[in-house]
Design an enzyme around this catalytic site. Structure first.
Site, PDB file in Angstrom:
ATOM      1  N   LEU A   1      10.511  -0.555   3.546  1.00 50.63           N
ATOM      2  CA  LEU A   1       9.110  -0.567   3.989  1.00 50.63           C
ATOM      3  C   LEU A   1       8.563  -1.979   4.150  1.00 50.63           C
ATOM      4  O   LEU A   1       7.444  -2.153   4.640  1.00 50.63           O
ATOM      5  CB  LEU A   1       8.236   0.195   2.972  1.00 50.63           C
ATOM      6  CG  LEU A   1       8.154   1.720   3.106  1.00 50.63           C
ATOM      7  CD1 LEU A   1       9.477   2.374   2.758  1.00 50.63           C
ATOM      8  CD2 LEU A   1       7.064   2.280   2.201  1.00 50.63           C
TER       9      LEU A   1
ATOM     10  N   ARG B   1      -7.852  -3.865   8.883  1.00 52.81           N
ATOM     11  CA  ARG B   1      -7.680  -2.617   9.634  1.00 52.81           C
ATOM     12  C   ARG B   1      -9.027  -1.932   9.774  1.00 52.81           C
ATOM     13  O   ARG B   1      -9.984  -2.242   9.078  1.00 52.81           O
ATOM     14  CB  ARG B   1      -6.722  -1.701   8.900  1.00 52.81           C
ATOM     15  CG  ARG B   1      -5.290  -2.152   9.008  1.00 52.81           C
ATOM     16  CD  ARG B   1      -4.535  -1.480   7.925  1.00 52.81           C
ATOM     17  NE  ARG B   1      -3.141  -1.403   8.213  1.00 52.81           N
ATOM     18  CZ  ARG B   1      -2.213  -1.320   7.271  1.00 52.81           C
ATOM     19  NH1 ARG B   1      -2.560  -1.296   5.999  1.00 52.81           N
ATOM     20  NH2 ARG B   1      -0.955  -1.244   7.589  1.00 52.81           N
TER      21      ARG B   1
ATOM     22  N   TYR C   1       5.086  -7.547  15.937  1.00 48.59           N
ATOM     23  CA  TYR C   1       5.302  -6.387  15.073  1.00 48.59           C
ATOM     24  C   TYR C   1       6.079  -5.297  15.811  1.00 48.59           C
ATOM     25  O   TYR C   1       7.065  -4.762  15.320  1.00 48.59           O
ATOM     26  CB  TYR C   1       3.943  -5.871  14.616  1.00 48.59           C
ATOM     27  CG  TYR C   1       3.983  -4.730  13.622  1.00 48.59           C
ATOM     28  CD1 TYR C   1       4.518  -4.911  12.349  1.00 48.59           C
ATOM     29  CD2 TYR C   1       3.470  -3.478  13.951  1.00 48.59           C
ATOM     30  CE1 TYR C   1       4.543  -3.866  11.425  1.00 48.59           C
ATOM     31  CE2 TYR C   1       3.481  -2.436  13.041  1.00 48.59           C
ATOM     32  CZ  TYR C   1       4.016  -2.637  11.782  1.00 48.59           C
ATOM     33  OH  TYR C   1       4.039  -1.594  10.876  1.00 48.59           O
TER      34      TYR C   1
ATOM     35  N   ASN D   1      19.633  -6.865   5.796  1.00 47.85           N
ATOM     36  CA  ASN D   1      19.952  -6.991   4.362  1.00 47.85           C
ATOM     37  C   ASN D   1      19.851  -5.637   3.666  1.00 47.85           C
ATOM     38  O   ASN D   1      20.690  -5.284   2.828  1.00 47.85           O
ATOM     39  CB  ASN D   1      19.022  -8.003   3.681  1.00 47.85           C
ATOM     40  CG  ASN D   1      19.350  -9.432   4.101  1.00 47.85           C
ATOM     41  OD1 ASN D   1      20.463  -9.722   4.536  1.00 47.85           O
ATOM     42  ND2 ASN D   1      18.368 -10.323   3.977  1.00 47.85           N
TER      43      ASN D   1
ATOM     44  N   SER E   1       7.158  -5.232   5.216  1.00 51.75           N
ATOM     45  CA  SER E   1       6.663  -5.890   6.436  1.00 51.75           C
ATOM     46  C   SER E   1       5.150  -6.032   6.343  1.00 51.75           C
ATOM     47  O   SER E   1       4.485  -5.133   5.824  1.00 51.75           O
ATOM     48  CB  SER E   1       6.972  -5.057   7.695  1.00 51.75           C
ATOM     49  OG  SER E   1       6.422  -5.692   8.844  1.00 51.75           O
TER      50      SER E   1
ATOM     51  N   LYS F   1       9.917  -4.023  14.908  1.00 54.42           N
ATOM     52  CA  LYS F   1      10.207  -2.648  14.481  1.00 54.42           C
ATOM     53  C   LYS F   1      11.150  -1.955  15.472  1.00 54.42           C
ATOM     54  O   LYS F   1      11.970  -1.133  15.064  1.00 54.42           O
ATOM     55  CB  LYS F   1       8.906  -1.858  14.328  1.00 54.42           C
ATOM     56  CG  LYS F   1       8.065  -2.282  13.114  1.00 54.42           C
ATOM     57  CD  LYS F   1       8.682  -1.835  11.790  1.00 54.42           C
ATOM     58  CE  LYS F   1       7.736  -2.064  10.611  1.00 54.42           C
ATOM     59  NZ  LYS F   1       8.315  -1.631   9.325  1.00 54.42           N
TER      60      LYS F   1
ATOM     61  N   PHE G   1       0.837  -1.208   0.000  1.00 60.87           N
ATOM     62  CA  PHE G   1       0.000   0.000   0.000  1.00 60.87           C
ATOM     63  C   PHE G   1       0.875   1.262   0.000  1.00 60.87           C
ATOM     64  O   PHE G   1       0.857   2.047  -0.951  1.00 60.87           O
ATOM     65  CB  PHE G   1      -0.938  -0.084   1.216  1.00 60.87           C
ATOM     66  CG  PHE G   1      -1.542   1.216   1.648  1.00 60.87           C
ATOM     67  CD1 PHE G   1      -2.206   2.030   0.741  1.00 60.87           C
ATOM     68  CD2 PHE G   1      -1.464   1.618   2.983  1.00 60.87           C
ATOM     69  CE1 PHE G   1      -2.774   3.236   1.161  1.00 60.87           C
ATOM     70  CE2 PHE G   1      -2.031   2.803   3.403  1.00 60.87           C
ATOM     71  CZ  PHE G   1      -2.673   3.618   2.488  1.00 60.87           C
TER      72      PHE G   1
ATOM     73  N   ALA H   1      11.134   2.584   7.607  1.00 62.84           N
ATOM     74  CA  ALA H   1       9.729   2.828   7.919  1.00 62.84           C
ATOM     75  C   ALA H   1       9.422   2.140   9.238  1.00 62.84           C
ATOM     76  O   ALA H   1       9.117   0.951   9.283  1.00 62.84           O
ATOM     77  CB  ALA H   1       8.843   2.275   6.804  1.00 62.84           C
TER      78      ALA H   1
HETATM   79  N1  UDP Z   1     -10.826  -1.928  15.136  1.00 58.84           N
HETATM   80  C1  UDP Z   1     -12.204  -2.041  15.242  1.00 58.84           C
HETATM   81  N2  UDP Z   1     -12.874  -2.774  14.314  1.00 58.84           N
HETATM   82  C2  UDP Z   1     -12.240  -3.394  13.271  1.00 58.84           C
HETATM   83  C3  UDP Z   1     -10.830  -3.267  13.158  1.00 58.84           C
HETATM   84  C4  UDP Z   1     -10.166  -2.544  14.117  1.00 58.84           C
HETATM   85  O1  UDP Z   1     -12.826  -1.485  16.155  1.00 58.84           O
HETATM   86  O2  UDP Z   1     -12.934  -4.040  12.464  1.00 58.84           O
HETATM   87  C5  UDP Z   1     -10.114  -1.108  16.127  1.00 58.84           C
HETATM   88  C6  UDP Z   1      -8.894  -1.773  16.756  1.00 58.84           C
HETATM   89  O3  UDP Z   1      -9.263  -2.529  17.886  1.00 58.84           O
HETATM   90  C7  UDP Z   1      -8.033  -0.572  17.101  1.00 58.84           C
HETATM   91  C8  UDP Z   1      -8.370   0.442  16.009  1.00 58.84           C
HETATM   92  O4  UDP Z   1      -9.601   0.036  15.464  1.00 58.84           O
HETATM   93  O5  UDP Z   1      -8.407  -0.026  18.335  1.00 58.84           O
HETATM   94  C9  UDP Z   1      -7.326   0.518  14.912  1.00 58.84           C
HETATM   95  O6  UDP Z   1      -7.104  -0.785  14.445  1.00 58.84           O
HETATM   96  P1  UDP Z   1      -6.211  -1.083  13.179  1.00 58.84           P
HETATM   97  O7  UDP Z   1      -6.130  -2.571  13.067  1.00 58.84           O
HETATM   98  O8  UDP Z   1      -6.698  -0.337  12.003  1.00 58.84           O
HETATM   99  O9  UDP Z   1      -4.788  -0.457  13.512  1.00 58.84           O
HETATM  100  P2  UDP Z   1      -3.848  -0.456  14.809  1.00 58.84           P
HETATM  101  O10 UDP Z   1      -4.537  -1.115  15.966  1.00 58.84           O
HETATM  102  O11 UDP Z   1      -2.631  -1.201  14.401  1.00 58.84           O
HETATM  103  O12 UDP Z   1      -3.628   0.974  15.066  1.00 58.84           O
END
Ligand code: UDP
Length: 336
Positions: free
Chosen positions: A73, A186, A145, A99, A75, A149, A11, A114
């Site tokens: 980037l 996400r 993760y 690498n 991962s 990182k 992405f 990143a």
């Molecule tokens: N989340 C949610 N419903 C979903 C997917 C994620 O409520 O279907 C919530 C998740 O628990 C988190 C936030 O949205 O609090 C962001 O999640 P995401 O996976 O996008 O990214 P990250 O947690 O890595 O910031």
């Protein structure tokens, strides 16, 4: 410049390839297509300044000739992706980073790592400045993760100190936009796909947790500025406009005009309660700041998803009912 972009079919990587080619650079894009997609760079394959190399960068990065810069980037980045590929995620953060650093060292090239806001873990300090060391559970489900990182940052700093490599670390906060996969799990992708499919929006926990969402064009401008600078970082790149997940759900419903309802699911273990970048360092050192308001960026992303209707419909099975398995979902009380 000739730039090696690892994860260049992903992405963010594919948007970075676009930006570099648009300003006249040549690009070597290395990707194993495990979470990246060839369709993201299809439109670049005919360009003689663009080379695609399919490779797992944690094993080898076969690049002919020297490069002036390396943007690392590669991962898996969405929680369901790194939960599905735990060892690969740790390998690309460690061996993959080494690498990529070796190439920068051998070629005397600028190296851009990143990194991520996940190095702050579930932060005890809010908003997050780069000086904050973070609050990460080293053996929790997200450590795959986060610690990969953090190790990548440590290795990058060590190559700078030990070998004098011109390194720069950016910490990327939640970013969204066209070319995200509708089924990546996400929150932005899930909510938009669910809204367009007329399915319930799956809010984890009570939806009071916050994130700060940056549109991809803004983010990529920040990456290019960091590549062009000699700043070591770390520098946060993100949009400080902070929303609760519940607010995001309402916003997506309003923008799509969907009548989907909101459904609550268990909050995953160690899910950060709040997250917002301080971007003063990016402003001062890179002259960078985000420009695209969340509403505008979301509209553009919804347009992209509408134009890829088949994929959005196909994502249905993958995102229905949440993506995290029992091992990673906490037993936190779910609101009625
Ligand atoms: N989340 C949610 N419903 C979903 C997917 C994620 O409520 O279907 C919530 C998740 O628990 C988190 C936030 O949205 O609090 C962001 O999640 P995401 O996976 O996008 O990214 P990250 O947690 O890595 O910031």
């Amino acid at each position: 410049m000739r730039v090696l972009v690892t994860g260049g079919a992903g992405f963010l990587g594919s948007h970075l390839c676009d930006a570099l080619l648009a300003r006249g650079d040549s690009v070597v894009c290395a990707d194993d297509l495990s979470t990246g997609r060839l369709s993201n760079v299809d439109h670049l394959l005919a360009d003689t300044r663009f080379t695609f190399v399919r490779t797992d960068v944690s094993r080898t990065i076969p690049v002919d000739g020297r490069v002036d810069a390396v943007a690392h980037l590669a991962s898996p980045a969405s929680p369901p992706d790194y939960h599905r590929r735990p060892l690969e995620t740790m390998a690309v953060g460690s061996s993959g980073t080494e690498n990529a650093l070796r190439i920068a060292h051998a070629d005397g090239a600028r190296f851009l790592l990143a990194s991520t806001s996940e190095v702050y873990g579930d932060p005890l300090v809010h908003p997050q400045e780069e000086s904050y060391w973070g609050n990460v559970n080293p053996i929790g489900p997200r450590s795959i993760y986060d610690e990969a990182k953090r190790y990548a940052e440590a290795l990058t700093a060590a190559y700078r100190r030990t070998h004098g490599v011109d390194t720069g670390i950016v910490r990327i906060f939640n970013t969204y936009g066209p070319r995200m996969r509708p089924h990546d799990g996400r929150v932005v992708t899930s909510f938009i796909a669910q809204a367009l499919n007329g399915d319930p929006l799956t809010v984890y926990g009570d939806g009071s947790q916050t994130r700060s969402f940056c549109y991809v064009d803004d983010l990529v401008r920040g990456l290019v500025a960091m590549l062009d600078s000699d700043a070591a970082g770390p520098i946060n790149i993100g949009n400080p406009s902070e929303r609760t997940v519940a607010e995001l759900a309402e916003l997506v419903l309003a923008i799509t005009g969907s009548t989907s309802r909101v459904e609550h699911h268990p909050l995953p273990q160690d899910d950060p309660a709040r997250r917002r970048p301080v971007v003063e360092r990016a402003r001062a050192l890179l002259g960078w700041e985000p420009r695209v308001p969340t509403e505008d960026g979301l509209r553009r992303t919804v347009d992209y998803f509408r134009a890829h209707r088949d994929e959005v419909v196909a994502a249905r099975g993958a995102i229905a009912g949440g993506q995290l398995d029992g091992a990673t979902a906490a037993t936190a009380a779910v609101p009625a």
